[in-house]
Design a protein around this motif. Structure first.
Motif, PDB file in Angstrom:
ATOM      1  N   TYR A  24       0.736  -1.071   0.084  1.00 38.48           N
ATOM      2  CA  TYR A  24       0.023  -0.035   0.024  1.00 38.48           C
ATOM      3  C   TYR A  24       0.930   1.267  -0.100  1.00 38.48           C
ATOM      4  CZ  TYR A  24      -3.970  -3.113   1.438  1.00 38.48           C
ATOM      5  OH  TYR A  24      -4.842  -4.161   1.538  1.00 38.48           O
ATOM      6  N   GLY A  25       1.446   1.380   1.093  1.00 39.44           N
ATOM      7  CA  GLY A  25       2.520   2.604   1.210  1.00 39.44           C
ATOM      8  C   GLY A  25       3.051   2.417   2.533  1.00 39.44           C
ATOM      9  N   ASN A  56       2.154   9.196  -4.716  1.00 41.28           N
ATOM     10  CA  ASN A  56       1.746  10.262  -4.272  1.00 41.28           C
ATOM     11  C   ASN A  56       2.385  10.386  -2.773  1.00 41.28           C
ATOM     12  OD1 ASN A  56      -0.946  10.630  -5.708  1.00 41.28           O
ATOM     13  ND2 ASN A  56      -1.276   8.454  -5.197  1.00 41.28           N
ATOM     14  N   VAL A  57       2.322  11.753  -2.531  1.00 39.30           N
ATOM     15  CA  VAL A  57       3.135  11.954  -1.097  1.00 39.30           C
ATOM     16  C   VAL A  57       2.105  12.937  -0.331  1.00 39.30           C
ATOM     17  CG1 VAL A  57       5.370  12.743  -0.031  1.00 39.30           C
ATOM     18  CG2 VAL A  57       5.495  11.636  -2.028  1.00 39.30           C
ATOM     19  N   GLY A  58       2.024  12.526   0.819  1.00 38.20           N
ATOM     20  CA  GLY A  58       0.978  13.440   1.577  1.00 38.20           C
ATOM     21  C   GLY A  58       1.306  13.294   3.048  1.00 38.20           C
ATOM     22  N   ARG A  59       0.700  14.080   3.811  1.00 43.12           N
ATOM     23  CA  ARG A  59       0.844  13.933   5.286  1.00 43.12           C
ATOM     24  C   ARG A  59      -0.277  13.323   5.944  1.00 43.12           C
ATOM     25  NH1 ARG A  59       5.032  16.482   7.668  1.00 43.12           N
ATOM     26  NH2 ARG A  59       6.408  17.953   6.120  1.00 43.12           N
ATOM     27  N   THR A  89       0.454   5.489  -6.938  1.00 39.56           N
ATOM     28  CA  THR A  89      -0.992   5.859  -7.590  1.00 39.56           C
ATOM     29  C   THR A  89      -1.669   4.403  -7.856  1.00 39.56           C
ATOM     30  OG1 THR A  89      -0.057   5.725  -9.970  1.00 39.56           O
ATOM     31  CG2 THR A  89       0.070   7.995  -8.486  1.00 39.56           C
ATOM     32  N   ARG A  90      -2.969   4.576  -8.280  1.00 37.74           N
ATOM     33  CA  ARG A  90      -3.587   3.358  -8.436  1.00 37.74           C
ATOM     34  C   ARG A  90      -3.236   2.735  -9.604  1.00 37.74           C
ATOM     35  NH1 ARG A  90     -10.222   3.380  -9.566  1.00 37.74           N
ATOM     36  NH2 ARG A  90     -10.543   1.689 -10.161  1.00 37.74           N
ATOM     37  N   GLU A 103      -8.831   2.858  -5.654  1.00 43.58           N
ATOM     38  CA  GLU A 103      -8.084   4.002  -4.875  1.00 43.58           C
ATOM     39  C   GLU A 103      -7.731   3.656  -3.488  1.00 43.58           C
ATOM     40  OE1 GLU A 103      -7.204   6.427  -6.658  1.00 43.58           O
ATOM     41  OE2 GLU A 103      -8.413   6.555  -8.554  1.00 43.58           O
ATOM     42  N   TRP A 104      -6.486   4.336  -3.223  1.00 38.63           N
ATOM     43  CA  TRP A 104      -6.326   4.174  -1.678  1.00 38.63           C
ATOM     44  C   TRP A 104      -5.403   5.405  -1.138  1.00 38.63           C
ATOM     45  CZ3 TRP A 104      -1.722   4.034   1.039  1.00 38.63           C
ATOM     46  CH2 TRP A 104      -1.890   3.528   2.608  1.00 38.63           C
ATOM     47  N   GLU A 105      -5.530   5.477  -0.065  1.00 39.39           N
ATOM     48  CA  GLU A 105      -4.826   6.561   0.715  1.00 39.39           C
ATOM     49  C   GLU A 105      -4.791   6.252   2.106  1.00 39.39           C
ATOM     50  OE1 GLU A 105      -7.983  10.243   1.402  1.00 39.39           O
ATOM     51  OE2 GLU A 105      -6.539  10.259  -0.360  1.00 39.39           O
TER      52      GLU A 105
END
Length: 245
Positions: A24-25, A56-59, A89-90, A103-105
């Motif tokens: 996933y990440g 993707n990169v995010g907090r 990304t997906r 989609e996943w985050e």
């Protein structure tokens, strides 16, 4: 993936791409901890992935105070709050997994658990991406029949290639209506159904280790389960021992 002048992705980048797609990440800082990579090189690598548009990169905002350093990935007017995560990304994950993962985050509610699983996988198998060595939970969700417990991963026994273990990571006690015992029973049932050698639990803290052991002993008494295929390990001791090796 976007072609960017002056940036050429290497085999190392592709390996991380596949590994992260399976997992996933992860937090960016965890990559640094696992690899002992210097911060400058780490952020240069993640930036390379970001500008070529495969991740993707995010907090993740835990809504708790912390000392967060501003980075290239923060908007100029944004106050950095929470650790940085990187996740493919997906479309990028789809290319590596051969199925559409959707989609996943990352979410604050599952971030700690996913971080612990990823860290454990890395110390046990490194950056190995062969799904027969470590089958990630994301892949298991495509393989396991409905109604059966999905382990946090499946691990090939390095001493006996005829054995595969279900892996469970527990960070906190599950209370209420014998919930912990039910989870252990479901994990063992799924392992038996899928012809696994058994289940290895990696738990955080002595109190939780004792709780898992008590619940397992209760199942043995009440249901006559053979616990020879259940092994309980201290998660942090495992991570520390492998990191020091």
């Amino acid at each position: 993936m976007k072609d960017v002048p002056g940036i050429r992705l290497q085999g190392y980048d592709t390996r991380w791409h596949e590994w992260l797609s399976q997992m996933y990440g992860v937090p960016v800082a965890l990559i640094g901890r696992m690899t002992a990579m210097r911060s400058e090189r780490l952020y240069r690598m993640v930036r390379r992935w970001y500008v070529t548009e495969w991740c993707n990169v995010g907090r993740i905002d835990y809504e708790t105070p912390g000392s967060w350093r501003r980075s290239f990935f923060d908007a100029p007017d944004a106050e950095p709050n929470g650790p940085l995560w990187v996740w493919p990304t997906r479309e990028a994950s789809w290319g590596m997994l051969d199925f559409d993962p959707g989609e996943w985050e990352p979410k604050a509610t599952t971030a700690a658990h996913l971080t612990a699983i990823a860290h454990l996988r890395y110390v046990l198998t490194g950056l190995e991406t062969d799904p027969d060595v470590w089958t990630s939970e994301r892949i298991l969700r495509r393989r396991i029949e409905p109604g059966f417990h999905i382990h946090d991963g499946w691990l090939l026994d390095e001493d006996d290639y005829d054995k595969i273990w279900g892996i469970e990571v527990e960070l906190s006690r599950k209370f209420g209506s014998g919930r912990l015992a039910k989870n252990i029973a479901a994990a063992l049932e799924s392992a038996a159904h899928h012809n696994l050698a058994g289940v290895q639990y990696f738990v955080r803290g002595e109190e939780l280790r004792r709780a898992v052991a008590r619940s397992a002993n209760y199942l043995a008494r009440e249901q006559g389960l053979d616990l020879s295929n259940l092994h309980i390990h201290d998660l942090d001791a495992t991570l520390a021992r492998r990191e020091e090796a």
